[in-house]
Motif scaffolding. Sequence first.
Motif, PDB file in Angstrom:
ATOM      1  N   TYR A  90      10.279  56.354   2.982  1.00 17.28           N
ATOM      2  CA  TYR A  90       9.468  55.420   2.192  1.00 17.28           C
ATOM      3  C   TYR A  90      10.318  54.695   1.142  1.00 17.28           C
ATOM      4  CZ  TYR A  90       5.759  53.763  -0.931  1.00 17.28           C
ATOM      5  OH  TYR A  90       4.940  52.993  -1.717  1.00 17.28           O
ATOM      6  N   TYR A  91      11.125  55.470   0.422  1.00 21.97           N
ATOM      7  CA  TYR A  91      11.941  54.844  -0.619  1.00 21.97           C
ATOM      8  C   TYR A  91      13.075  54.012  -0.031  1.00 21.97           C
ATOM      9  CZ  TYR A  91       9.358  57.645  -3.974  1.00 21.97           C
ATOM     10  OH  TYR A  91       8.355  58.182  -4.731  1.00 21.97           O
ATOM     11  N   ALA A  92      13.559  54.389   1.137  1.00 23.33           N
ATOM     12  CA  ALA A  92      14.569  53.577   1.812  1.00 23.33           C
ATOM     13  C   ALA A  92      13.992  52.219   2.185  1.00 23.33           C
ATOM     14  CB  ALA A  92      15.092  54.298   3.049  1.00 23.33           C
ATOM     15  N   LEU A  93      12.734  52.198   2.626  1.00 20.31           N
ATOM     16  CA  LEU A  93      12.085  50.931   2.942  1.00 20.31           C
ATOM     17  C   LEU A  93      11.925  50.058   1.696  1.00 20.31           C
ATOM     18  CD1 LEU A  93       9.259  51.862   5.489  1.00 20.31           C
ATOM     19  CD2 LEU A  93      11.311  50.498   5.922  1.00 20.31           C
ATOM     20  N   ILE A  94      11.563  50.677   0.577  1.00 21.28           N
ATOM     21  CA  ILE A  94      11.425  49.911  -0.669  1.00 21.28           C
ATOM     22  C   ILE A  94      12.768  49.297  -1.065  1.00 21.28           C
ATOM     23  CG2 ILE A  94      10.962  50.088  -3.136  1.00 21.28           C
ATOM     24  CD1 ILE A  94       8.873  52.200  -2.502  1.00 21.28           C
ATOM     25  N   ALA A  95      13.824  50.127  -0.980  1.00 17.43           N
ATOM     26  CA  ALA A  95      15.155  49.619  -1.328  1.00 17.43           C
ATOM     27  C   ALA A  95      15.566  48.489  -0.390  1.00 17.43           C
ATOM     28  CB  ALA A  95      16.167  50.761  -1.266  1.00 17.43           C
ATOM     29  N   ILE A 129       5.691  44.429   4.788  1.00 23.60           N
ATOM     30  CA  ILE A 129       4.620  44.993   5.615  1.00 23.60           C
ATOM     31  C   ILE A 129       4.939  46.440   5.979  1.00 23.60           C
ATOM     32  CG2 ILE A 129       3.531  44.850   7.892  1.00 23.60           C
ATOM     33  CD1 ILE A 129       3.796  41.777   7.648  1.00 23.60           C
ATOM     34  N   ALA A 130       6.217  46.726   6.259  1.00 23.79           N
ATOM     35  CA  ALA A 130       6.620  48.093   6.590  1.00 23.79           C
ATOM     36  C   ALA A 130       6.378  49.036   5.423  1.00 23.79           C
ATOM     37  CB  ALA A 130       8.097  48.117   6.996  1.00 23.79           C
ATOM     38  N   VAL A 131       6.680  48.574   4.203  1.00 22.35           N
ATOM     39  CA  VAL A 131       6.426  49.394   3.016  1.00 22.35           C
ATOM     40  C   VAL A 131       4.929  49.658   2.870  1.00 22.35           C
ATOM     41  CG1 VAL A 131       6.493  49.431   0.491  1.00 22.35           C
ATOM     42  CG2 VAL A 131       8.505  48.707   1.778  1.00 22.35           C
ATOM     43  N   ALA A 132       4.130  48.602   2.992  1.00 20.41           N
ATOM     44  CA  ALA A 132       2.677  48.755   2.852  1.00 20.41           C
ATOM     45  C   ALA A 132       2.110  49.663   3.931  1.00 20.41           C
ATOM     46  CB  ALA A 132       2.003  47.382   2.893  1.00 20.41           C
ATOM     47  N   GLY A 133       2.566  49.470   5.162  1.00 15.31           N
ATOM     48  CA  GLY A 133       2.085  50.298   6.257  1.00 15.31           C
ATOM     49  C   GLY A 133       2.459  51.761   6.085  1.00 15.31           C
ATOM     50  N   THR A 134       3.671  52.008   5.605  1.00 17.41           N
ATOM     51  CA  THR A 134       4.106  53.393   5.384  1.00 17.41           C
ATOM     52  C   THR A 134       3.308  54.035   4.274  1.00 17.41           C
ATOM     53  OG1 THR A 134       6.341  52.835   6.131  1.00 17.41           O
ATOM     54  CG2 THR A 134       6.095  54.848   4.829  1.00 17.41           C
ATOM     55  N   TRP A 135       3.023  53.267   3.201  1.00 14.28           N
ATOM     56  CA  TRP A 135       2.198  53.816   2.128  1.00 14.28           C
ATOM     57  C   TRP A 135       0.809  54.185   2.641  1.00 14.28           C
ATOM     58  CZ3 TRP A 135      -2.489  52.770  -0.048  1.00 14.28           C
ATOM     59  CH2 TRP A 135      -2.773  53.435  -1.248  1.00 14.28           C
ATOM     60  N   VAL A 136       0.204  53.306   3.410  1.00  5.59           N
ATOM     61  CA  VAL A 136      -1.131  53.585   3.964  1.00  5.59           C
ATOM     62  C   VAL A 136      -1.087  54.827   4.856  1.00  5.59           C
ATOM     63  CG1 VAL A 136      -2.904  52.727   5.535  1.00  5.59           C
ATOM     64  CG2 VAL A 136      -1.926  51.202   3.818  1.00  5.59           C
ATOM     65  N   ASN A 137      -0.051  54.929   5.703  1.00  4.16           N
ATOM     66  CA  ASN A 137       0.053  56.088   6.589  1.00  4.16           C
ATOM     67  C   ASN A 137       0.251  57.375   5.796  1.00  4.16           C
ATOM     68  OD1 ASN A 137       0.395  57.200   9.391  1.00  4.16           O
ATOM     69  ND2 ASN A 137       2.366  57.807   8.519  1.00  4.16           N
ATOM     70  N   MET A 178      15.066  60.779  10.351  1.00  5.79           N
ATOM     71  CA  MET A 178      14.341  60.676   9.078  1.00  5.79           C
ATOM     72  C   MET A 178      12.844  60.730   9.359  1.00  5.79           C
ATOM     73  SD  MET A 178      14.756  57.758   6.113  1.00  5.79           S
ATOM     74  CE  MET A 178      16.522  58.090   5.958  1.00  5.79           C
ATOM     75  N   SER A 179      12.140  61.591   8.644  1.00  2.55           N
ATOM     76  CA  SER A 179      10.717  61.806   8.889  1.00  2.55           C
ATOM     77  C   SER A 179       9.896  60.562   8.580  1.00  2.55           C
ATOM     78  CB  SER A 179      10.218  62.977   8.037  1.00  2.55           C
ATOM     79  OG  SER A 179       8.814  63.074   8.095  1.00  2.55           O
ATOM     80  N   LEU A 180       8.917  60.284   9.431  1.00  6.60           N
ATOM     81  CA  LEU A 180       8.035  59.138   9.227  1.00  6.60           C
ATOM     82  C   LEU A 180       7.268  59.262   7.919  1.00  6.60           C
ATOM     83  CD1 LEU A 180       6.574  56.553  10.257  1.00  6.60           C
ATOM     84  CD2 LEU A 180       4.979  58.080  11.446  1.00  6.60           C
ATOM     85  N   THR A 181       6.860  60.468   7.567  1.00  4.58           N
ATOM     86  CA  THR A 181       6.033  60.669   6.380  1.00  4.58           C
ATOM     87  C   THR A 181       6.829  61.174   5.179  1.00  4.58           C
ATOM     88  OG1 THR A 181       5.503  62.916   7.130  1.00  4.58           O
ATOM     89  CG2 THR A 181       3.992  61.146   7.774  1.00  4.58           C
ATOM     90  N   GLY A 182       8.142  61.225   5.302  1.00  2.00           N
ATOM     91  CA  GLY A 182       8.960  61.735   4.210  1.00  2.00           C
ATOM     92  C   GLY A 182       9.201  60.713   3.117  1.00  2.00           C
TER      93      GLY A 182
END
Length: 351
Positions: A9-14, A53-61, A1-5
């Motif tokens: 991101y949505y999997a982390l939110i879920a 934190i993972a969700v926030a970090g992924t959004w920032v990235n 799964m792509s880091l920037t995909g």
Amino acid sequence: MSLTGDAFYYALIAGTVLMAVLTLLLWSRVPGPGLLRVGQRLVLLMLCQACAIAVAGTWVNNHYGLYASWSDLLGTDTSSHLVMSGPPPQTADFTRFEGGTVSTFFRGPHSRLAGQVIVWTPPQYDEKAYRKRNFPVIELLHGDPGEPVDWIHRSGMPGRLAKLMADGRMKPALVVMPQIMPGGVDTDCSDTPQSKVATWLAQDVPGVLHRHFRVQRAPRAWALVGLSTGGLCAIKLPMQYPKVFGIGAAMNADPFAGDPSILPDSATREANAPLVLARKRPPVQLFAATSAQDVSSPPANIAALAAAVRPPTTLAPPYVLSDGGHNWQTWNRLEPALFSWLNGVLASPGG
């Protein structure tokens, strides 16, 4: 799964929501003595925090493009391919720039390169009569050394094109000035093992324009206009990507046979040389101009291209000034003839 995909991101939110729900459900149900239950609850809270934190970090990235891939993040990418940081197209911000333009800096998802793209929209773009119409695109490709803003500072763009459009001598179109050497690497707009510049220009730049502006998709609505190195690119890219660019116009272009100092590998050079690409007979319309005194781009360069071109590829009769060097003064003198030809072949705004 792509880091920037989006999927990651949505999997982390879920996962974050699920972890919060589980914490609420298990908070009073965890077994064991008091001290153990406190420890278990701390673990649940820490997992909730880690997910958030993972969700926030992924959004920032994703927004700022700090890391392009897992290997980039973990430092395990050992390939020689250039990977640049920058926001992806979906979060690219267009801000006010010079000369009535807007500008953005973004990283392409296909090339993994990043660069500046300057855009000007004609007055009709915001008029009520045109609000449901998509516009053609004129891309201006700078030379080497050079950068997109040179078109504004040295050639008076987009003002000169805006005047032609206001006078009815040029169809309303977006004017786009992209970086043709992301990371400062000159490949004559070619894909190499080190840098996928052709992919940047033929996929990533059109992609960000389609995402943020009302532009047409038909190749005859996409014209490349370049000078020097950008002139070579303006002829080469339509021949390589005729389903993207249907029109190419060059002023004082670099050698159409390719430059060994830029592409030392003969196979790569031939694969990107217009004289070789002409054998595929792409359905594109081309224009080339120069000066009889330009030793860097002599009329013989255009003559060689004319001899190689076969229908359905078309090359307009060469336009050659009697004097002038390899400089902006010459290119500014060539522009009226070039844009007059371009107006005759470029698509009009449409649905």
